[in-house]
Design an enzyme around this catalytic site. Structure first.
Site, PDB file in Angstrom:
ATOM      1  N   ASP A 109       0.832  -1.158  -0.061  1.00  0.00           N
ATOM      2  CA  ASP A 109       0.097  -0.116  -0.097  1.00  0.00           C
ATOM      3  C   ASP A 109       0.844   1.159  -0.033  1.00  0.00           C
ATOM      4  O   ASP A 109       1.014   1.960   1.146  1.00  0.00           O
ATOM      5  CB  ASP A 109      -0.961  -0.046   1.153  1.00  0.00           C
ATOM      6  N   LYS A 124       0.967  -8.208  -3.140  1.00  0.00           N
ATOM      7  CA  LYS A 124      -0.457  -7.583  -3.333  1.00  0.00           C
ATOM      8  C   LYS A 124      -0.483  -6.241  -3.771  1.00  0.00           C
ATOM      9  O   LYS A 124      -0.150  -5.360  -2.850  1.00  0.00           O
ATOM     10  CB  LYS A 124      -1.409  -8.153  -2.070  1.00  0.00           C
ATOM     11  N   THR A 125      -0.931  -5.737  -4.614  1.00  0.00           N
ATOM     12  CA  THR A 125      -1.111  -4.321  -4.866  1.00  0.00           C
ATOM     13  C   THR A 125      -2.400  -3.712  -5.093  1.00  0.00           C
ATOM     14  O   THR A 125      -3.700  -4.425  -5.054  1.00  0.00           O
ATOM     15  CB  THR A 125      -0.507  -4.030  -6.539  1.00  0.00           C
ATOM     16  N   LYS A 177     -10.916  -6.079  -5.432  1.00  0.00           N
ATOM     17  CA  LYS A 177     -12.057  -6.534  -4.869  1.00  0.00           C
ATOM     18  C   LYS A 177     -13.108  -6.186  -5.884  1.00  0.00           C
ATOM     19  O   LYS A 177     -14.293  -5.378  -5.643  1.00  0.00           O
ATOM     20  CB  LYS A 177     -12.250  -5.690  -3.406  1.00  0.00           C
ATOM     21  N   ASP A 189     -18.942  -6.090  -9.088  1.00  0.00           N
ATOM     22  CA  ASP A 189     -19.972  -5.546  -9.991  1.00  0.00           C
ATOM     23  C   ASP A 189     -20.397  -6.740 -10.756  1.00  0.00           C
ATOM     24  O   ASP A 189     -20.043  -7.802 -10.722  1.00  0.00           O
ATOM     25  CB  ASP A 189     -19.448  -4.450 -10.720  1.00  0.00           C
ATOM     26  N   THR A 227     -19.526  -5.749 -16.448  1.00  0.00           N
ATOM     27  CA  THR A 227     -18.963  -4.518 -15.818  1.00  0.00           C
ATOM     28  C   THR A 227     -17.651  -5.191 -15.657  1.00  0.00           C
ATOM     29  O   THR A 227     -16.584  -4.477 -15.940  1.00  0.00           O
ATOM     30  CB  THR A 227     -19.495  -3.871 -14.696  1.00  0.00           C
ATOM     31  N   GLN A 236      -9.052  -4.104  12.173  1.00  0.00           N
ATOM     32  CA  GLN A 236      -8.664  -4.820  13.449  1.00  0.00           C
ATOM     33  C   GLN A 236      -7.469  -5.757  13.046  1.00  0.00           C
ATOM     34  O   GLN A 236      -7.565  -6.637  12.179  1.00  0.00           O
ATOM     35  CB  GLN A 236      -9.919  -5.433  13.963  1.00  0.00           C
ATOM     36  N   GLY A 244       0.541  -5.508   5.790  1.00  0.00           N
ATOM     37  CA  GLY A 244       0.749  -4.358   4.989  1.00  0.00           C
ATOM     38  C   GLY A 244       1.613  -3.589   6.037  1.00  0.00           C
ATOM     39  O   GLY A 244       2.980  -3.494   5.960  1.00  0.00           O
ATOM     40  N   ARG A 245       1.023  -2.395   6.486  1.00  0.00           N
ATOM     41  CA  ARG A 245       1.750  -1.489   7.340  1.00  0.00           C
ATOM     42  C   ARG A 245       2.800  -1.981   8.462  1.00  0.00           C
ATOM     43  O   ARG A 245       3.887  -1.197   8.636  1.00  0.00           O
ATOM     44  CB  ARG A 245       0.685  -0.627   8.073  1.00  0.00           C
TER      45      ARG A 245
END
Lengths: 271, 271
Positions: free
Chosen positions: A48, A70-71, A103, A106, A110, A220, A239-240
């Site tokens: 991220d 993961k982008t 994610k 739709d 689409t 969480q 991630g972080r």
């Protein structure tokens, strides 16, 4: 219980990654399990970051220690085709898979366009994409209609880690059903706990940090050990905890070892 | 029942658009209702086209007849900042609102970035965005954290029109609850039927075509009259019925009149 190629059809958490390779016909699930075994890692980095430079630096730093990169390609402010070229170079250099965390959520017609066209042309470079089962299985059929002979797969977001998520028991069950009906494309789940005992499906768990804290936007966290041992994660998504670390490499190694050791412990305990 | 500025708090389907303006403090809900009254249209075009030229031609063709121009900006193959400049020019010329149908569906920290940064910088040009309530209300808080003083709003996708959608009764109820808790940002719903009787919320219904057919990727259609009269839609969302028509202007006029007449009929019948 039924068996799949000699392995119990419900032995996801007790089987080794090696043993699970032969339970699936999904080429990317097999490839991913092979990478995990070869590199001894079940760590997925959530990249991220907001510039091409940060993205590629991160990929080069953590590349040796992750199985999936993961982008969120749509948050890279200076995105260009060169971003993808460099990213694919890193995937080859370090032998990891690219998963665009789009994610998709739709209707089929689409998502087929969102997957294959526009600026990002996700289908052309992302081995894997994340998908919400929310629209029903038309979302899978739509994505598949755009694959066009490539080796591609998706992971269903069966459960979310955020506070007040509407992914309740029924939702998880229905996601699992959709996965079982589309094993030629769906190769696993993003969830906080076990969605399926089927050894073909890889369970990826986000919201993992060494120190358990919440952010102020509803996220969480759980520890790597708890995610793998208690919740049955095959792959942890971090991630972080890594991207914001002073030393990204050091942090990646710590998460990798915590998660892989927890996996070895789990398999040993259950066999 | 309680009243909101003199109008019954549950009179969404029976009240006129004029009467509903004073029930909401959401600046964009008020603006949208004013546009609908002034232009006598409750038609939203789903601009599912793949080039800037098609997008702008469609906007100029149907602009006089729509209240909302709904985009999937991520399927425009030749997207550039000029695409947005032209699109905003059309919005001003024809007095319609821009709604990016992003269907945000991630945790708050991620959607904040997806909304404000990357190539599309959606918050800078889209009056409205669509959002899945799936992640819980952190998705709303994340988006709001990126608004930065602009006049912006969102519409919750409470129900999907595709076959086998997992948006069941509980899901719809929970979406409604999230909307009620965040009326400073949420101004309505995308759904197939009534989600809330609160006159502040605008109900937008997709999957509308004059001829009722299904596509082969799970999309299911209703007519404009059925959507407004039977299902309680305030705004109909029409895509292929107009974009694929030989004469886009003629088709837009037909949908506009069918939907607006159905609205007038509904209000008359219920008052």
């Amino acid at each position: 219980t039924s068996t799949k190629n000699g392995l119990g059809a419900t032995e996801r958490v007790s089987a080794t990654f090696e043993a699970r390779i032969s339970t699936t016909n999904h080429p990317l699930a097999r490839k991913l399990l092979e990478i995990m075994v070869a590199k001894k890692t079940n760590l997925c980095i959530a990249a991220d970051v907001s510039t091409t430079k940060e993205l590629i630096t991160l990929a080069d730093n953590v590349g040796p220690h992750v199985c999936i990169f993961k982008t969120h390609i749509d948050i890279i402010s200076d995105f260009s085709d060169d971003t993808l070229k460099q990213l694919q170079g890193m995937a080859t250099k370090h032998n990891f898979m690219l998963m665009e965390d789009r994610k998709f959520g739709d209707i089929g017609a689409t998502v087929a366009n969102q997957y294959s066209s526009g600026v990002y042309k996700i289908v052309e470079w992302a081995d894997l994409v994340t998908v919400h089962a929310l629209p029903g299985d038309g979302v899978i059929k739509g994505l598949v209609s755009a694959v066009n002979g490539r080796s591609r797969g998706c992971v269903l977001v069966a459960e979310m880690s955020s506070q007040g998520a509407l992914t309740n028991t029924d939702y998880v069950k229905n996601s699992s059903k959709i996965a079982e009906d589309h094993t030629y494309f769906v190769m696993g789940f993003v969830a906080q706990g076990s969605v399926s005992d089927d050894p073909r499906f890889l369970l990826m768990t986000p919201g993992v940090q060494m120190e358990v804290l919440n952010d102020n936007l509803g996220q969480q966290y759980v520890t790597p050990h708890a995610a793998v041992m208690d919740k049955g994660a095959d792959i942890i998504i971090v991630g972080r905890g890594i991207t914001k670390a002073e030393d990204q490499v050091d942090a990646a190694v710590q998460y990798k070892e915590a998660a892989y050791n927890a996996y070895l412990e789990r398999v040993k305990q259950l066999q």
